[in-house]
Design a protein around this motif. Structure first.
Motif, PDB file in Angstrom:
ATOM      1  N   ARG A  18      -0.399 -27.262  -4.323  1.00 22.15           N
ATOM      2  CA  ARG A  18      -0.515 -26.032  -3.646  1.00 22.15           C
ATOM      3  C   ARG A  18       0.404 -25.652  -2.755  1.00 22.15           C
ATOM      4  NH1 ARG A  18      -5.927 -22.448  -2.038  1.00 22.15           N
ATOM      5  NH2 ARG A  18      -6.469 -22.824  -4.138  1.00 22.15           N
ATOM      6  N   ILE A  20       1.418 -24.183   0.396  1.00 23.97           N
ATOM      7  CA  ILE A  20       0.952 -23.927   1.742  1.00 23.97           C
ATOM      8  C   ILE A  20       1.959 -22.796   2.725  1.00 23.97           C
ATOM      9  CG2 ILE A  20      -0.140 -24.583   4.039  1.00 23.97           C
ATOM     10  CD1 ILE A  20      -1.431 -25.832   1.518  1.00 23.97           C
ATOM     11  N   GLN A  29      -7.261 -17.689   4.260  1.00 20.12           N
ATOM     12  CA  GLN A  29      -6.254 -18.623   3.792  1.00 20.12           C
ATOM     13  C   GLN A  29      -6.763 -20.041   3.943  1.00 20.12           C
ATOM     14  OE1 GLN A  29      -2.851 -16.861   5.479  1.00 20.12           O
ATOM     15  NE2 GLN A  29      -1.969 -16.742   3.690  1.00 20.12           N
ATOM     16  N   LYS A  30      -7.193 -20.285   5.261  1.00 19.07           N
ATOM     17  CA  LYS A  30      -7.529 -21.501   5.634  1.00 19.07           C
ATOM     18  C   LYS A  30      -8.780 -21.945   4.838  1.00 19.07           C
ATOM     19  CE  LYS A  30      -6.035 -21.788  10.222  1.00 19.07           C
ATOM     20  NZ  LYS A  30      -6.428 -21.843  11.736  1.00 19.07           N
ATOM     21  N   VAL A  33      -7.758 -23.240   1.303  1.00 15.14           N
ATOM     22  CA  VAL A  33      -7.147 -24.285   1.357  1.00 15.14           C
ATOM     23  C   VAL A  33      -8.001 -25.351   1.616  1.00 15.14           C
ATOM     24  CG1 VAL A  33      -5.688 -25.768   2.975  1.00 15.14           C
ATOM     25  CG2 VAL A  33      -4.909 -23.593   2.050  1.00 15.14           C
ATOM     26  N   TRP A  36     -10.090 -26.054  -1.492  1.00 21.54           N
ATOM     27  CA  TRP A  36      -9.005 -26.773  -2.383  1.00 21.54           C
ATOM     28  C   TRP A  36      -9.065 -28.289  -1.872  1.00 21.54           C
ATOM     29  CZ3 TRP A  36      -3.939 -28.356  -0.775  1.00 21.54           C
ATOM     30  CH2 TRP A  36      -3.170 -29.005  -1.925  1.00 21.54           C
ATOM     31  N   GLN A  56       2.085 -33.588   1.069  1.00 14.37           N
ATOM     32  CA  GLN A  56       2.089 -32.556   0.836  1.00 14.37           C
ATOM     33  C   GLN A  56       3.036 -31.540   1.927  1.00 14.37           C
ATOM     34  OE1 GLN A  56       0.408 -31.453  -2.145  1.00 14.37           O
ATOM     35  NE2 GLN A  56       0.328 -33.797  -1.948  1.00 14.37           N
ATOM     36  N   LEU A  59       1.574 -29.093   5.267  1.00 14.63           N
ATOM     37  CA  LEU A  59       0.304 -29.564   5.358  1.00 14.63           C
ATOM     38  C   LEU A  59       0.354 -30.822   6.359  1.00 14.63           C
ATOM     39  CD1 LEU A  59      -2.736 -28.624   5.050  1.00 14.63           C
ATOM     40  CD2 LEU A  59      -2.667 -30.270   3.288  1.00 14.63           C
ATOM     41  N   ALA A  64      -5.225 -29.948   7.861  1.00 12.16           N
ATOM     42  CA  ALA A  64      -6.051 -30.170   6.834  1.00 12.16           C
ATOM     43  C   ALA A  64      -7.604 -30.283   7.352  1.00 12.16           C
ATOM     44  CB  ALA A  64      -5.789 -31.503   5.909  1.00 12.16           C
ATOM     45  N   CYS A  67      -9.136 -26.756   8.253  1.00 11.14           N
ATOM     46  CA  CYS A  67      -9.430 -26.009   7.071  1.00 11.14           C
ATOM     47  C   CYS A  67     -10.513 -26.591   6.446  1.00 11.14           C
ATOM     48  CB  CYS A  67      -8.152 -25.899   5.963  1.00 11.14           C
ATOM     49  SG  CYS A  67      -6.842 -25.097   6.884  1.00 11.14           S
TER      50      CYS A  67
END
Length: 84
Positions: A18, A20, A29-30, A33, A36, A56, A59, A64, A67
């Motif tokens: 994805r 970011i 958006q957070k 993410v 996901w 990633q 990220l 991470a 989120c």
């Protein structure tokens, strides 16, 4: 630092990647993410998520976790619900 018993994973499938956005992320958006990431984490073997995060672009581990925490509302039991 990754554990010595972690086997490197193959390149993630296109569905596991994805883009970011750089810079500030909005709450929606957070949330996206985070949801996901929870799904990806549920599919990976134990000990592979941290090293996968490091591969990633855009990220980092702290983003991470932030989120995912936002996506679960801080509830540990919500992780299984969102990962399904």
């Amino acid at each position: 630092m990754s554990p010595s018993n972690v086997v490197p994973l193959a390149e993630p499938a296109p569905a596991d990647t994805r883009a970011i956005p750089r810079g500030h992320l909005f709450v929606d958006q957070k949330l996206a993410v985070g949801r996901w990431l929870l799904k990806v984490k549920a599919r990976l073997p134990h000990g592979h998520f941290g090293p996968w995060i490091e591969t990633q672009k855009g990220l980092c581990r702290s983003l991470a976790l932030q989120c995912m925490r936002l996506a679960t509302g801080g509830r540990q039991d919500a992780r299984q619900e969102l990962a399904a």
